[in-house]
Design a protein around this motif. Structure first.
Motif, PDB file in Angstrom:
ATOM      1  N   GLY A   1       0.777  -1.238   0.000  1.00 60.69           N
ATOM      2  CA  GLY A   1       0.000   0.000   0.000  1.00 60.69           C
ATOM      3  C   GLY A   1       0.802   1.279   0.000  1.00 60.69           C
ATOM      4  O   GLY A   1       0.289   2.343   0.367  1.00 60.69           O
ATOM      5  N   LEU A   2       2.054   1.217  -0.458  1.00 63.01           N
ATOM      6  CA  LEU A   2       2.911   2.405  -0.420  1.00 63.01           C
ATOM      7  C   LEU A   2       2.317   3.556  -1.222  1.00 63.01           C
ATOM      8  O   LEU A   2       2.484   4.730  -0.859  1.00 63.01           O
ATOM      9  CB  LEU A   2       4.301   2.040  -0.955  1.00 63.01           C
ATOM     10  CG  LEU A   2       5.363   3.122  -0.942  1.00 63.01           C
ATOM     11  CD1 LEU A   2       5.590   3.646   0.468  1.00 63.01           C
ATOM     12  CD2 LEU A   2       6.672   2.592  -1.531  1.00 63.01           C
ATOM     13  N   LYS A   3       1.606   3.251  -2.292  1.00 63.28           N
ATOM     14  CA  LYS A   3       1.016   4.308  -3.118  1.00 63.28           C
ATOM     15  C   LYS A   3       0.063   5.189  -2.317  1.00 63.28           C
ATOM     16  O   LYS A   3      -0.061   6.392  -2.585  1.00 63.28           O
ATOM     17  CB  LYS A   3       0.291   3.695  -4.323  1.00 63.28           C
ATOM     18  CG  LYS A   3      -0.882   2.808  -3.987  1.00 63.28           C
ATOM     19  CD  LYS A   3      -1.622   2.343  -5.253  1.00 63.28           C
ATOM     20  CE  LYS A   3      -2.448   3.455  -5.834  1.00 63.28           C
ATOM     21  NZ  LYS A   3      -3.335   2.988  -6.936  1.00 63.28           N
ATOM     22  N   TYR A   4      -0.596   4.619  -1.312  1.00 67.42           N
ATOM     23  CA  TYR A   4      -1.558   5.403  -0.533  1.00 67.42           C
ATOM     24  C   TYR A   4      -0.851   6.360   0.424  1.00 67.42           C
ATOM     25  O   TYR A   4      -1.356   7.462   0.681  1.00 67.42           O
ATOM     26  CB  TYR A   4      -2.518   4.463   0.208  1.00 67.42           C
ATOM     27  CG  TYR A   4      -3.265   3.576  -0.762  1.00 67.42           C
ATOM     28  CD1 TYR A   4      -4.274   4.099  -1.563  1.00 67.42           C
ATOM     29  CD2 TYR A   4      -2.914   2.242  -0.927  1.00 67.42           C
ATOM     30  CE1 TYR A   4      -4.934   3.304  -2.488  1.00 67.42           C
ATOM     31  CE2 TYR A   4      -3.572   1.435  -1.844  1.00 67.42           C
ATOM     32  CZ  TYR A   4      -4.576   1.972  -2.629  1.00 67.42           C
ATOM     33  OH  TYR A   4      -5.215   1.192  -3.560  1.00 67.42           O
ATOM     34  N   LEU A   5       0.306   5.981   0.908  1.00 67.07           N
ATOM     35  CA  LEU A   5       1.100   6.923   1.692  1.00 67.07           C
ATOM     36  C   LEU A   5       1.582   8.063   0.799  1.00 67.07           C
ATOM     37  O   LEU A   5       1.540   9.240   1.205  1.00 67.07           O
ATOM     38  CB  LEU A   5       2.293   6.212   2.323  1.00 67.07           C
ATOM     39  CG  LEU A   5       3.353   7.122   2.964  1.00 67.07           C
ATOM     40  CD1 LEU A   5       2.745   8.009   4.044  1.00 67.07           C
ATOM     41  CD2 LEU A   5       4.494   6.292   3.532  1.00 67.07           C
ATOM     42  N   LEU A   6       2.034   7.735  -0.410  1.00 65.01           N
ATOM     43  CA  LEU A   6       2.533   8.772  -1.312  1.00 65.01           C
ATOM     44  C   LEU A   6       1.408   9.680  -1.799  1.00 65.01           C
ATOM     45  O   LEU A   6       1.634  10.869  -2.055  1.00 65.01           O
ATOM     46  CB  LEU A   6       3.271   8.128  -2.480  1.00 65.01           C
ATOM     47  CG  LEU A   6       4.547   7.366  -2.076  1.00 65.01           C
ATOM     48  CD1 LEU A   6       5.168   6.676  -3.270  1.00 65.01           C
ATOM     49  CD2 LEU A   6       5.555   8.316  -1.419  1.00 65.01           C
ATOM     50  N   GLU A   7       0.200   9.148  -1.897  1.00 63.68           N
ATOM     51  CA  GLU A   7      -0.940  10.019  -2.211  1.00 63.68           C
ATOM     52  C   GLU A   7      -1.270  10.913  -1.015  1.00 63.68           C
ATOM     53  O   GLU A   7      -1.639  12.083  -1.178  1.00 63.68           O
ATOM     54  CB  GLU A   7      -2.144   9.174  -2.597  1.00 63.68           C
ATOM     55  CG  GLU A   7      -1.997   8.506  -3.965  1.00 63.68           C
ATOM     56  CD  GLU A   7      -3.140   7.560  -4.286  1.00 63.68           C
ATOM     57  OE1 GLU A   7      -4.091   7.469  -3.476  1.00 63.68           O
ATOM     58  OE2 GLU A   7      -3.079   6.891  -5.335  1.00 63.68           O
ATOM     59  N   ALA A   8      -1.106  10.375   0.188  1.00 59.59           N
ATOM     60  CA  ALA A   8      -1.324  11.179   1.392  1.00 59.59           C
ATOM     61  C   ALA A   8      -0.325  12.325   1.485  1.00 59.59           C
ATOM     62  O   ALA A   8      -0.621  13.382   2.058  1.00 59.59           O
ATOM     63  CB  ALA A   8      -1.226  10.300   2.639  1.00 59.59           C
ATOM     64  N   ALA A   9       0.864  12.122   0.911  1.00 59.68           N
ATOM     65  CA  ALA A   9       1.906  13.158   0.964  1.00 59.68           C
ATOM     66  C   ALA A   9       1.439  14.468   0.343  1.00 59.68           C
ATOM     67  O   ALA A   9       1.890  15.545   0.750  1.00 59.68           O
ATOM     68  CB  ALA A   9       3.175  12.657   0.266  1.00 59.68           C
TER      69      ALA A   9
END
Length: 366
Positions: A198-206
């Motif tokens: 789920g790394l993409k969701y952290l990067l979207e949160a950024a």
């Protein structure tokens, strides 16, 4: 009890420490243990130091003739009560070797997903029909497996991997190599980049965190500097404050230097880094996947957020950023949680009880 263990040998010292310290805990409680291990395991010196009996016949493939022969020779010469095989690489050879012997075979599952009944290879490993018991690292894993064990004698139990806050006394890693100072607000994410992490969701949160000028994100793990992550970082609005480290042996000490650990996974068993973070008193922000919600007391020792929800991640980060006292409070509760509920001593107790239950059930029905 006399216990024959086929443990996991791969990984760094930190990665395999909870497993091997549990085995040592069994020995310290007066049980006899023999461990099948690779000769180059990083835990070998520790095991030799305390006099653990070792067998160097670790399987090099799922069905290893040399391992099966060596194990059957051992089982013929010595009575064992329990055979514990804790990985998909060790279960097949252990199961074949155990056939015809009275020892109870116990296996281990550390993740949800993948145990498909239509896949015949799973009947060599986690769905092996001769297993008497399966230790699941979280209740989420146990619930995932239960339908696959209907109408079978195999007993499934949840036992969290225990930790010890004494393991987490190393000083935090200096973050100056990333240009991060004591005036900054670093957050960490530790994961080898696979889609389910789920790394993409952290990067979207950024994108919702980019306005905080002193906030940095440290991404620790392999395979992150590839697409789609490179593009997501470029579009985050804070690309210069997102740092990719690759694999690091000091990942726990990097976490210790951060304000929070983010676990944005879509599915999990029980991430080791979650317990390492809590062991250092760093409150996590984790999704409700797998066993995370079993360990983190939401809004007490960290935050639990829905999977695939970047807004929830950014919201919880901002709450911590705006309230340093909350971080301190959660930090203390993390340490208490490890010491009270997730200690290595509690894990050893639960393994002993489970093994004895399997043996007592056998004697009561014989």
């Amino acid at each position: 009890m006399n216990i024959l263990i086929l443990g996991g040998s791969d990984g760094s010292f930190n990665q395999i420490r909870p497993e091997y310290e549990m085995y040592i805990g069994l020995k310290n409680r007066g049980h006899k243990i023999t461990i099948v291990i690779k000769p180059d395991s990083v835990y070998l010196p520790r095991l030799k130091e305390i006099g653990v009996k070792l067998l160097f016949c670790y399987p090099d493939q799922k069905i290893s003739l040399k391992t099966i022969i060596a194990l059957r020779r051992e089982l013929s010469n010595i009575h064992y009560d329990i055979i514990f095989a804790n990985s998909s690489k060790t279960i097949p050879s252990a199961a074949i070797a155990a056939t015809g012997f009275p020892a109870k075979l116990v296996t281990y599952r550390g993740t949800t997903g993948g145990a498909y009944r239509h896949d015949p290879t799973n009947y060599l490993t986690i769905l092996n029909p001769i297993a008497d018991g399966v230790v699941c690292v979280s209740e989420a894993v146990r619930q995932y497996l239960l339908p696959r064990f209907r109408n079978r004698k195999t007993r499934l139990i949840t036992i969290h991997k225990g930790h010890d806050i004494a393991w987490y006394k190393n000083p935090p890693t200096s973050l100056l190599e990333f240009g991060i100072t004591n005036n900054d607000f670093p957050i960490a994410c530790v994961a080898n980049a696979r889609a389910y992490k789920g790394l993409k969701y952290l990067l979207e949160a950024a994108k919702s965190l980019a306005h905080i000028s002193n906030l940095h994100i440290i991404l620790v793990g392999r395979n992150i500097s590839v697409e789609p992550y490179i593009s997501l970082i470029a579009k985050s609005g804070m690309a210069e404050r997102i740092h990719m480290t690759g694999f690091r042996h000091d990942a726990p000490e990097i976490i210790a230097a951060c304000k929070t650990l983010i676990i944005p996974s879509i599915r999990e068993g029980l991430p080791r880094v979650l317990l390492e973070s809590m062991g250092y008193g760093v409150p996590p922000i984790a999704t409700d996947s797998g066993g995370c919600a079993e360990v983190v007391d939401d809004e007490e020792s960290g935050y639990i957020v829905p999977v695939k929800d970047p807004d929830a991640i950014s919201d919880r980060v901002i709450r911590l950023y705006e309230n340093p006292q909350l971080i301190q409070s959660m930090s203390k509760k993390c340490l208490r949680k490890i010491a009270a509920d997730l200690s290595i001593q509690v894990t050893v107790d639960r393994y002993i009880h489970f093994f004895e239950t399997l043996l007592n059930n056998n004697s009561s029905t014989s």
